[in-house]
Scaffold this motif. Structure first.
Motif, PDB file in Angstrom:
ATOM      1  N   LEU A 294      -4.171  10.383   7.818  1.00  0.00           N
ATOM      2  CA  LEU A 294      -5.129  10.893   6.827  1.00  0.00           C
ATOM      3  C   LEU A 294      -4.481  10.975   5.447  1.00  0.00           C
ATOM      4  N   LEU A 295      -3.260  11.478   5.389  1.00  0.00           N
ATOM      5  CA  LEU A 295      -2.575  11.588   4.096  1.00  0.00           C
ATOM      6  C   LEU A 295      -2.296  10.214   3.492  1.00  0.00           C
ATOM      7  N   GLU A 296      -1.974   9.228   4.314  1.00  0.00           N
ATOM      8  CA  GLU A 296      -1.778   7.861   3.811  1.00  0.00           C
ATOM      9  C   GLU A 296      -3.086   7.302   3.251  1.00  0.00           C
ATOM     10  N   TRP A 297      -4.195   7.572   3.920  1.00  0.00           N
ATOM     11  CA  TRP A 297      -5.498   7.110   3.451  1.00  0.00           C
ATOM     12  C   TRP A 297      -5.810   7.751   2.101  1.00  0.00           C
ATOM     13  N   ILE A 298      -5.553   9.057   1.991  1.00  0.00           N
ATOM     14  CA  ILE A 298      -5.806   9.765   0.731  1.00  0.00           C
ATOM     15  C   ILE A 298      -4.912   9.222  -0.377  1.00  0.00           C
ATOM     16  N   ASP A 299      -3.647   8.943  -0.085  1.00  0.00           N
ATOM     17  CA  ASP A 299      -2.756   8.336  -1.082  1.00  0.00           C
ATOM     18  C   ASP A 299      -3.333   7.017  -1.587  1.00  0.00           C
TER      19      ASP A 299
END
Length: 140
Positions: free
Chosen positions: A90-95
């Motif tokens: 999820l954090l990679e997607w947000i980045d």
């Protein structure tokens, strides 16, 4: 595992309830979600075998302190799906989304007791940059 943006937040409700037990009924949650969406709130989910395993809610913003940024309001993994990389995904997607929209930074707050989450955030490149203070407004 797949990550995708949600247009209907209903499947996220049971997982988000783990982080936000004060959400109330599904109907209350969806009504508030609609209001938040009107202010730019978006939600993504990580799926594992067709089931929502983790969710993140976020919004883009602009302020003097951070410039154009993305703020992560909510990030939680279902207890049965923890330590399988869903939060990292999820954090990679947000980045990637922050880069796509030209945001200069990604921010989030985390409760002081959420040590496992803190390890994930630090491993994902976040730094503890400040304290967040809060108080209730005085009664009128």
């Amino acid at each position: 595992m797949t990550v995708q943006e949600l247009t209907d937040f209903t499947p996220a409700y049971p997982v988000l309830l783990e982080l936000r037990p004060n959400l109330g009924s599904l109907e209350d949650f969806l009504a508030q979600a609609k209001q938040q969406q009107a202010h730019g709130y978006r939600m993504i989910a990580a799926y594992d075998d067709g089931e929502v395993a983790a969710v993140a809610g976020f919004r883009a913003g602009l302020c003097f302190a951070w410039g154009h940024h993305v703020y992560v309001d909510d990030l939680v993994t279902a207890p049965s799906a923890r330590r399988r990389g869903h939060g990292a995904a999820l954090l990679e997607w947000i980045d990637a989304e922050a880069r796509r929209i030209g945001a200069e930074q990604v921010h989030l707050d985390s409760g002081t007791h959420r040590h496992d989450a803190h390890r994930r955030y630090l491993a994902s490149g976040f730094a503890i940059s400040s304290f967040h203070f809060t108080k209730k407004t005085p009664e009128v």
